[in-house]
Write a protein that holds these residues in place. Structure first.
Motif, PDB file in Angstrom:
ATOM      1  N   GLY A 213       0.821  -1.202   0.000  1.00 51.43           N
ATOM      2  CA  GLY A 213       0.000   0.000   0.000  1.00 51.43           C
ATOM      3  C   GLY A 213       0.852   1.247   0.000  1.00 51.43           C
ATOM      4  O   GLY A 213       0.386   2.333   0.352  1.00 51.43           O
ATOM      5  N   ASP A 214       2.120   1.091  -0.419  1.00 52.10           N
ATOM      6  CA  ASP A 214       3.077   2.189  -0.400  1.00 52.10           C
ATOM      7  C   ASP A 214       3.822   2.210  -1.722  1.00 52.10           C
ATOM      8  O   ASP A 214       4.677   1.355  -1.983  1.00 52.10           O
ATOM      9  N   ASP A 215       3.507   3.180  -2.575  1.00 51.80           N
ATOM     10  CA  ASP A 215       4.093   3.232  -3.909  1.00 51.80           C
ATOM     11  C   ASP A 215       5.617   3.302  -3.886  1.00 51.80           C
ATOM     12  O   ASP A 215       6.284   2.685  -4.717  1.00 51.80           O
ATOM     13  N   ARG A 219       8.096  -1.689  -5.453  1.00 50.14           N
ATOM     14  CA  ARG A 219       8.986  -2.559  -6.228  1.00 50.14           C
ATOM     15  C   ARG A 219       9.769  -3.485  -5.301  1.00 50.14           C
ATOM     16  O   ARG A 219       9.871  -4.702  -5.554  1.00 50.14           O
ATOM     17  N   GLU A 220      10.314  -2.939  -4.228  1.00 51.17           N
ATOM     18  CA  GLU A 220      11.041  -3.757  -3.268  1.00 51.17           C
ATOM     19  C   GLU A 220      10.114  -4.765  -2.578  1.00 51.17           C
ATOM     20  O   GLU A 220      10.522  -5.888  -2.270  1.00 51.17           O
ATOM     21  N   ALA A 224      10.597  -8.776  -2.674  1.00 52.57           N
ATOM     22  CA  ALA A 224      10.728  -9.556  -1.443  1.00 52.57           C
ATOM     23  C   ALA A 224       9.732 -10.706  -1.364  1.00 52.57           C
ATOM     24  O   ALA A 224       9.783 -11.496  -0.410  1.00 52.57           O
ATOM     25  N   GLY A 225       8.813 -10.788  -2.335  1.00 46.99           N
ATOM     26  CA  GLY A 225       7.850 -11.880  -2.338  1.00 46.99           C
ATOM     27  C   GLY A 225       6.407 -11.449  -2.407  1.00 46.99           C
ATOM     28  O   GLY A 225       5.496 -12.282  -2.365  1.00 46.99           O
ATOM     29  N   GLY A 226       6.170 -10.138  -2.506  1.00 43.09           N
ATOM     30  CA  GLY A 226       4.810  -9.633  -2.636  1.00 43.09           C
ATOM     31  C   GLY A 226       4.263  -9.862  -4.032  1.00 43.09           C
ATOM     32  O   GLY A 226       4.987 -10.247  -4.959  1.00 43.09           O
ATOM     33  N   HIS A 227       2.971  -9.592  -4.179  1.00 43.88           N
ATOM     34  CA  HIS A 227       2.291  -9.900  -5.441  1.00 43.88           C
ATOM     35  C   HIS A 227       1.863  -8.671  -6.237  1.00 43.88           C
ATOM     36  O   HIS A 227       1.463  -8.805  -7.398  1.00 43.88           O
ATOM     37  N   GLY A 228       1.919  -7.483  -5.622  1.00 46.94           N
ATOM     38  CA  GLY A 228       1.501  -6.290  -6.339  1.00 46.94           C
ATOM     39  C   GLY A 228       1.335  -5.122  -5.402  1.00 46.94           C
ATOM     40  O   GLY A 228       1.804  -5.140  -4.262  1.00 46.94           O
ATOM     41  N   VAL A 229       0.639  -4.106  -5.891  1.00 45.92           N
ATOM     42  CA  VAL A 229       0.451  -2.872  -5.130  1.00 45.92           C
ATOM     43  C   VAL A 229      -0.934  -2.314  -5.406  1.00 45.92           C
ATOM     44  O   VAL A 229      -1.438  -2.394  -6.525  1.00 45.92           O
ATOM     45  N   ILE A 230      -1.549  -1.783  -4.365  1.00 45.73           N
ATOM     46  CA  ILE A 230      -2.741  -0.951  -4.525  1.00 45.73           C
ATOM     47  C   ILE A 230      -2.234   0.479  -4.503  1.00 45.73           C
ATOM     48  O   ILE A 230      -1.789   0.973  -3.477  1.00 45.73           O
ATOM     49  N   LEU A 247       7.411  -6.270 -14.536  1.00 41.44           N
ATOM     50  CA  LEU A 247       8.842  -6.549 -14.602  1.00 41.44           C
ATOM     51  C   LEU A 247       9.350  -7.098 -13.272  1.00 41.44           C
ATOM     52  O   LEU A 247      10.134  -8.062 -13.233  1.00 41.44           O
ATOM     53  N   ALA A 248       8.892  -6.500 -12.171  1.00 37.28           N
ATOM     54  CA  ALA A 248       9.308  -6.973 -10.849  1.00 37.28           C
ATOM     55  C   ALA A 248       8.801  -8.384 -10.592  1.00 37.28           C
ATOM     56  O   ALA A 248       9.526  -9.234 -10.064  1.00 37.28           O
ATOM     57  N   LEU A 249       7.558  -8.652 -10.973  1.00 32.26           N
ATOM     58  CA  LEU A 249       6.992  -9.993 -10.793  1.00 32.26           C
ATOM     59  C   LEU A 249       7.725 -11.028 -11.643  1.00 32.26           C
ATOM     60  O   LEU A 249       7.858 -12.191 -11.247  1.00 32.26           O
ATOM     61  N   ASP A 250       8.216 -10.608 -12.795  1.00 28.78           N
ATOM     62  CA  ASP A 250       8.930 -11.509 -13.697  1.00 28.78           C
ATOM     63  C   ASP A 250      10.403 -11.683 -13.310  1.00 28.78           C
ATOM     64  O   ASP A 250      11.145 -12.397 -13.994  1.00 28.78           O
ATOM     65  N   GLY A 251      10.831 -11.018 -12.247  1.00 32.61           N
ATOM     66  CA  GLY A 251      12.209 -11.134 -11.804  1.00 32.61           C
ATOM     67  C   GLY A 251      13.191 -10.268 -12.565  1.00 32.61           C
ATOM     68  O   GLY A 251      14.408 -10.407 -12.395  1.00 32.61           O
ATOM     69  N   GLN A 252      12.691  -9.377 -13.390  1.00 28.35           N
ATOM     70  CA  GLN A 252      13.563  -8.480 -14.160  1.00 28.35           C
ATOM     71  C   GLN A 252      13.795  -7.205 -13.347  1.00 28.35           C
ATOM     72  O   GLN A 252      13.290  -6.127 -13.666  1.00 28.35           O
ATOM     73  N   GLN A 253      14.576  -7.358 -12.290  1.00 25.23           N
ATOM     74  CA  GLN A 253      14.672  -6.286 -11.297  1.00 25.23           C
ATOM     75  C   GLN A 253      15.406  -5.044 -11.814  1.00 25.23           C
ATOM     76  O   GLN A 253      15.060  -3.917 -11.449  1.00 25.23           O
ATOM     77  N   LYS A 254      16.403  -5.230 -12.658  1.00 28.58           N
ATOM     78  CA  LYS A 254      17.116  -4.071 -13.200  1.00 28.58           C
ATOM     79  C   LYS A 254      16.191  -3.215 -14.056  1.00 28.58           C
ATOM     80  O   LYS A 254      16.149  -1.990 -13.923  1.00 28.58           O
ATOM     81  N   GLN A 255      15.419  -3.879 -14.924  1.00 27.38           N
ATOM     82  CA  GLN A 255      14.485  -3.152 -15.780  1.00 27.38           C
ATOM     83  C   GLN A 255      13.365  -2.516 -14.962  1.00 27.38           C
ATOM     84  O   GLN A 255      12.929  -1.399 -15.243  1.00 27.38           O
ATOM     85  N   ALA A 256      12.911  -3.228 -13.940  1.00 24.07           N
ATOM     86  CA  ALA A 256      11.872  -2.674 -13.066  1.00 24.07           C
ATOM     87  C   ALA A 256      12.363  -1.424 -12.360  1.00 24.07           C
ATOM     88  O   ALA A 256      11.622  -0.441 -12.210  1.00 24.07           O
TER      89      ALA A 256
END
Length: 320
Positions: A213-215, A219-220, A224-230, A247-256
């Motif tokens: 719940g914190d924009d 991403r972090e 860390a294992g979360g599924h998304g953001v409101i 991108l974060a969900l796909d593990g592409q952390q640099k691009q995210a």
């Protein structure tokens, strides 16, 4: 197999629960409630046409879900008639293309149950239930509150923990107890403390969807294992927020991280005054809504407007 903690009064079907959980990921917008300016000092009225247009825009931009009548939607300030109208319009406009989640949390358990029942009757896919604010319940009180709502709900519940606004913190150990209920499927964790993700994963024997719940830390949170953001930021930059989350969900952390950097000033400056003051002003600058907000909130102070405009520019968001 059903657990011992099913909700006997209005059980949620396994198919509905699993379908919703699968959809609770990525960028879910906490949508604003557009309003029409008032005359002679009276309160503004909800602009349902603009609300419909915003929903259509989000669907086109790749937003993964819509929360209507949450904090950002000014749920605590509008009349119940307008509250229900807004939910109805969003449900009908979205037409099951993404999950529609109605904010139904209130200061009392009975009011929360009533709003949840009414939102479900209008077709909401789930209810976002904030911890009761102002009264500062104990952890046992919070557990019993959410249990009572779950026992009387025909739609799945998303717990909502935002201590900065409610003056109480729904601790991971209490979340773990609540996660055992079949129709409690997720939590919106808005402390901004990314370490909560690991703790929730460890203590919840029954896994639930973890939504930030914190924009600024979303991403972090996902990493860390979360599924998304409101998200509040998704109101003005829906495509970029959706892209960053995927991108974060796909593990592409640099691009995210590269995409998130474009959004970083928005994450910060959309909170220069109390939400949703800055984001509604930003949407007005974009020509998406009128610059109108329900009292006691007021339009964004002029001293903060240049910063918000600069943040929009950094994210390549066009203004009028």
């Amino acid at each position: 197999m059903a657990s011992n903690n099913s909700s006997p009064n209005n059980p949620v079907s396994d198919s509905l629960k699993e379908s919703l959980k699968a959809g609770l990921c990525g960028s879910i917008v906490a949508i604003v409630t557009p309003m029409q300016p008032s005359n002679q000092g009276s309160m503004p009225s909800i602009d349902l046409a603009r609300l419909k247009q915003l929903c259509q825009w989000h669907l086109a931009e790749g937003t993964n879900g819509i929360v209507v009548m949450g904090t950002t939607g000014e749920s605590a300030s509008v009349s119940e008639v307008d509250y229900l109208k807004a939910i109805e319009v969003v449900v009908k406009t979205v037409a099951k293309r993404v999950p529609v989640i109605a904010g139904t949390g209130a200061i009392s358990t009975t009011k929360t149950m009533d709003l949840t029942t009414k939102a479900a009757a209008l077709g909401a896919d789930a209810a976002l239930v904030v911890t009761p604010y102002y009264c500062k319940p104990s952890q046992e009180g919070l557990y019993l509150h959410f249990k009572a709502v779950a026992d009387n709900s025909s739609v799945p519940l998303i717990l909502y923990n935002v201590p900065g606004r409610t003056a109480c913190d729904l601790l991971p150990t209490t979340v773990a107890r609540l996660a055992e209920y079949e129709n409690i499927v997720a939590i919106k964790e808005a402390t901004g403390d990314v370490s909560r993700v690991k703790e929730l994963i460890e203590v919840c024997k029954t896994p639930i969807q973890l939504l930030s719940g914190d924009d600024a830390t979303a991403r972090e949170f996902i990493q860390a294992g979360g599924h998304g953001v409101i998200s509040v930021t998704a109101n003005v930059a829906p495509a970029l927020m959706s892209q960053m989350c995927q991108l974060a969900l796909d593990g592409q952390q640099k691009q995210a991280a590269i995409v998130d950097q474009k959004l970083s000033d928005l994450h910060r400056d959309l909170f220069l005054e109390a939400n949703p003051i800055p984001v509604k002003w930003a949407l007005a600058a974009m020509g998406k809504v009128e610059d109108a907000i329900m009292m006691p909130l007021t339009s964004l102070n002029k001293e903060f407007q240049p910063a918000v405009l600069k943040a929009l520019e950094k994210a390549n968001v066009k203004t009028q």
